[in-house]
Design a protein around this motif. Structure first.
Motif, PDB file in Angstrom:
ATOM      1  N   MET A 119      13.067   4.350 -28.922  1.00 59.43           N
ATOM      2  CA  MET A 119      14.291   3.887 -29.579  1.00 59.43           C
ATOM      3  C   MET A 119      14.299   2.374 -29.762  1.00 59.43           C
ATOM      4  N   THR A 120      13.716   1.643 -28.829  1.00 55.75           N
ATOM      5  CA  THR A 120      13.636   0.189 -28.991  1.00 55.75           C
ATOM      6  C   THR A 120      12.829  -0.145 -30.234  1.00 55.75           C
ATOM      7  N   GLY A 121      11.689   0.502 -30.382  1.00 57.20           N
ATOM      8  CA  GLY A 121      10.855   0.277 -31.564  1.00 57.20           C
ATOM      9  C   GLY A 121      11.554   0.690 -32.851  1.00 57.20           C
ATOM     10  N   LEU A 122      12.276   1.822 -32.813  1.00 57.66           N
ATOM     11  CA  LEU A 122      12.995   2.287 -33.999  1.00 57.66           C
ATOM     12  C   LEU A 122      14.079   1.278 -34.397  1.00 57.66           C
ATOM     13  N   ARG A 123      14.824   0.803 -33.422  1.00 63.94           N
ATOM     14  CA  ARG A 123      15.882  -0.189 -33.710  1.00 63.94           C
ATOM     15  C   ARG A 123      15.298  -1.485 -34.278  1.00 63.94           C
ATOM     16  N   GLU A 124      14.136  -1.879 -33.775  1.00 60.36           N
ATOM     17  CA  GLU A 124      13.505  -3.122 -34.235  1.00 60.36           C
ATOM     18  C   GLU A 124      13.032  -3.038 -35.685  1.00 60.36           C
ATOM     19  N   ILE A 125      12.540  -1.885 -36.105  1.00 59.23           N
ATOM     20  CA  ILE A 125      12.028  -1.785 -37.469  1.00 59.23           C
ATOM     21  C   ILE A 125      13.088  -1.337 -38.477  1.00 59.23           C
ATOM     22  N   ALA A 126      14.218  -0.832 -37.986  1.00 62.71           N
ATOM     23  CA  ALA A 126      15.274  -0.377 -38.894  1.00 62.71           C
ATOM     24  C   ALA A 126      15.914  -1.568 -39.610  1.00 62.71           C
ATOM     25  N   ILE A 127      16.143  -1.404 -40.912  1.00 61.54           N
ATOM     26  CA  ILE A 127      16.802  -2.474 -41.660  1.00 61.54           C
ATOM     27  C   ILE A 127      18.295  -2.199 -41.801  1.00 61.54           C
ATOM     28  N   GLU A 128      18.704  -0.981 -41.428  1.00 64.57           N
ATOM     29  CA  GLU A 128      20.116  -0.615 -41.453  1.00 64.57           C
ATOM     30  C   GLU A 128      20.330   0.541 -40.489  1.00 64.57           C
ATOM     31  N   THR A 129      21.481   0.539 -39.826  1.00 70.59           N
ATOM     32  CA  THR A 129      21.860   1.674 -38.978  1.00 70.59           C
ATOM     33  C   THR A 129      23.243   2.126 -39.392  1.00 70.59           C
ATOM     34  N   ARG A 130      23.491   3.421 -39.213  1.00 69.70           N
ATOM     35  CA  ARG A 130      24.788   3.971 -39.602  1.00 69.70           C
ATOM     36  C   ARG A 130      25.047   5.235 -38.785  1.00 69.70           C
ATOM     37  N   GLU A 131      26.295   5.407 -38.371  1.00 78.76           N
ATOM     38  CA  GLU A 131      26.653   6.656 -37.711  1.00 78.76           C
ATOM     39  C   GLU A 131      26.781   7.726 -38.793  1.00 78.76           C
ATOM     40  N   GLN A 132      25.826   8.674 -38.785  1.00 77.84           N
ATOM     41  CA  GLN A 132      25.781   9.717 -39.815  1.00 77.84           C
ATOM     42  C   GLN A 132      26.865  10.769 -39.581  1.00 77.84           C
ATOM     43  N   ARG A 133      27.060  11.090 -38.335  1.00 73.85           N
ATOM     44  CA  ARG A 133      28.105  11.991 -37.858  1.00 73.85           C
ATOM     45  C   ARG A 133      28.488  11.491 -36.482  1.00 73.85           C
ATOM     46  N   LYS A 134      29.524  12.045 -35.912  1.00 71.97           N
ATOM     47  CA  LYS A 134      29.948  11.600 -34.591  1.00 71.97           C
ATOM     48  C   LYS A 134      28.773  11.719 -33.610  1.00 71.97           C
ATOM     49  N   ASN A 135      28.444  10.597 -32.973  1.00 70.60           N
ATOM     50  CA  ASN A 135      27.371  10.500 -31.983  1.00 70.60           C
ATOM     51  C   ASN A 135      25.972  10.737 -32.554  1.00 70.60           C
ATOM     52  N   ILE A 136      25.812  10.665 -33.856  1.00 70.49           N
ATOM     53  CA  ILE A 136      24.495  10.814 -34.481  1.00 70.49           C
ATOM     54  C   ILE A 136      24.217   9.573 -35.315  1.00 70.49           C
ATOM     55  N   MET A 137      23.223   8.795 -34.859  1.00 72.81           N
ATOM     56  CA  MET A 137      22.892   7.553 -35.552  1.00 72.81           C
ATOM     57  C   MET A 137      21.755   7.768 -36.542  1.00 72.81           C
ATOM     58  N   GLY A 138      21.877   7.092 -37.668  1.00 72.66           N
ATOM     59  CA  GLY A 138      20.813   7.087 -38.663  1.00 72.66           C
ATOM     60  C   GLY A 138      20.187   5.710 -38.710  1.00 72.66           C
ATOM     61  N   TYR A 139      18.892   5.671 -38.968  1.00 74.19           N
ATOM     62  CA  TYR A 139      18.153   4.425 -39.030  1.00 74.19           C
ATOM     63  C   TYR A 139      17.377   4.388 -40.335  1.00 74.19           C
ATOM     64  N   MET A 140      17.642   3.367 -41.154  1.00 76.72           N
ATOM     65  CA  MET A 140      16.896   3.227 -42.409  1.00 76.72           C
ATOM     66  C   MET A 140      15.703   2.325 -42.160  1.00 76.72           C
ATOM     67  N   LEU A 141      14.541   2.813 -42.568  1.00 77.12           N
ATOM     68  CA  LEU A 141      13.294   2.055 -42.399  1.00 77.12           C
ATOM     69  C   LEU A 141      13.046   1.188 -43.626  1.00 77.12           C
ATOM     70  N   PRO A 142      12.169   0.201 -43.499  1.00 75.10           N
ATOM     71  CA  PRO A 142      11.870  -0.670 -44.644  1.00 75.10           C
ATOM     72  C   PRO A 142      11.385   0.092 -45.876  1.00 75.10           C
ATOM     73  N   THR A 143      10.844   1.277 -45.681  1.00 74.65           N
ATOM     74  CA  THR A 143      10.371   2.095 -46.796  1.00 74.65           C
ATOM     75  C   THR A 143      11.489   2.848 -47.500  1.00 74.65           C
ATOM     76  N   GLY A 144      12.694   2.793 -46.929  1.00 73.29           N
ATOM     77  CA  GLY A 144      13.849   3.434 -47.545  1.00 73.29           C
ATOM     78  C   GLY A 144      14.214   4.790 -46.972  1.00 73.29           C
ATOM     79  N   GLN A 145      13.316   5.378 -46.185  1.00 70.03           N
ATOM     80  CA  GLN A 145      13.673   6.685 -45.615  1.00 70.03           C
ATOM     81  C   GLN A 145      14.596   6.526 -44.416  1.00 70.03           C
ATOM     82  N   TRP A 146      15.470   7.520 -44.259  1.00 71.57           N
ATOM     83  CA  TRP A 146      16.397   7.565 -43.131  1.00 71.57           C
ATOM     84  C   TRP A 146      15.867   8.513 -42.081  1.00 71.57           C
ATOM     85  N   ILE A 147      15.979   8.093 -40.837  1.00 75.52           N
ATOM     86  CA  ILE A 147      15.637   8.957 -39.703  1.00 75.52           C
ATOM     87  C   ILE A 147      16.899   9.079 -38.865  1.00 75.52           C
TER      88      ILE A 147
END
Length: 181
Positions: free
Chosen positions: A153-181
């Protein structure tokens, strides 16, 4: 002897499957049975060392046996598919864990094709930055294992260019390539 650990004895030879961390009960039982522990079979890798395989091998001289995809950093016998092991009159056959139509593969290969990843290994960084980079847009990650260390998760947070709560207690992470995880 313990939940999810197995002791098999035949004609003075013993195989232990997935031993718990405390190994004295296995040695006591083998001594009581007049038997020698020959093999320690690990059906999965214990990076959190809840297994006593190393101590048991050191104290008894038994060989640690892993399946064909294991890459332990200690002395172990890596079984091949269909390899047979004799324990007294019994034969134990190693079978690679491909079943029910699922393929077993390294994480870096699975990351490219999977949609949903659940970690339950207790191993550190099973899913890391290299895996995130090749995952499909919308891939879902969750940890149901022993510890919160399996997904980096530390690595994911570091490379994410945007984060968003997708649903309650579910975080989304946008990568530099544009895909959401």
């Amino acid at each position: 002897i313990a939940q999810a650990a197995y002791y098999l004895e035949n004609n003075g030879e013993v195989a232990i499957f997935d031993p718990l961390r405390e190994v004295q009960p296995y040695m006591d039982k083998a001594e009581k049975d007049g038997a020698k522990i020959k093999y320690i079979f690990e059906t999965h890798f214990h990076a959190d060392f809840v297994s006593g395989h190393l101590d048991l091998a050191q104290k008894t001289g038994a060989k640690i046996v892993y399946g064909p995809t294991a890459q332990p950093e200690f002395d172990a016998l890596i079984a091949t598919d269909n390899q047979e092991f004799k324990v007294g009159d019994y034969t134990i056959k190693a079978i690679e864990a491909i079943m029910d139509g699922y393929d077993v593969m390294p994480m870096n290969e699975a990351a490219k094709i999977g949609d949903f990843f659940v970690t339950v290994t207790g191993c550190d960084k099973v899913i890391d930055e290299e895996d995130f980079a090749v995952m499909k847009d919308g891939a879902i990650l969750c940890n149901a294992g022993h510890f919160d260390c399996e997904i980096d998760m530390t690595g994911l947070r570091e490379i994410a260019i945007e984060t968003r709560e997708q649903r309650k207690n579910i975080m989304g992470y946008m990568l530099p390539t544009g895909q959401w995880i």
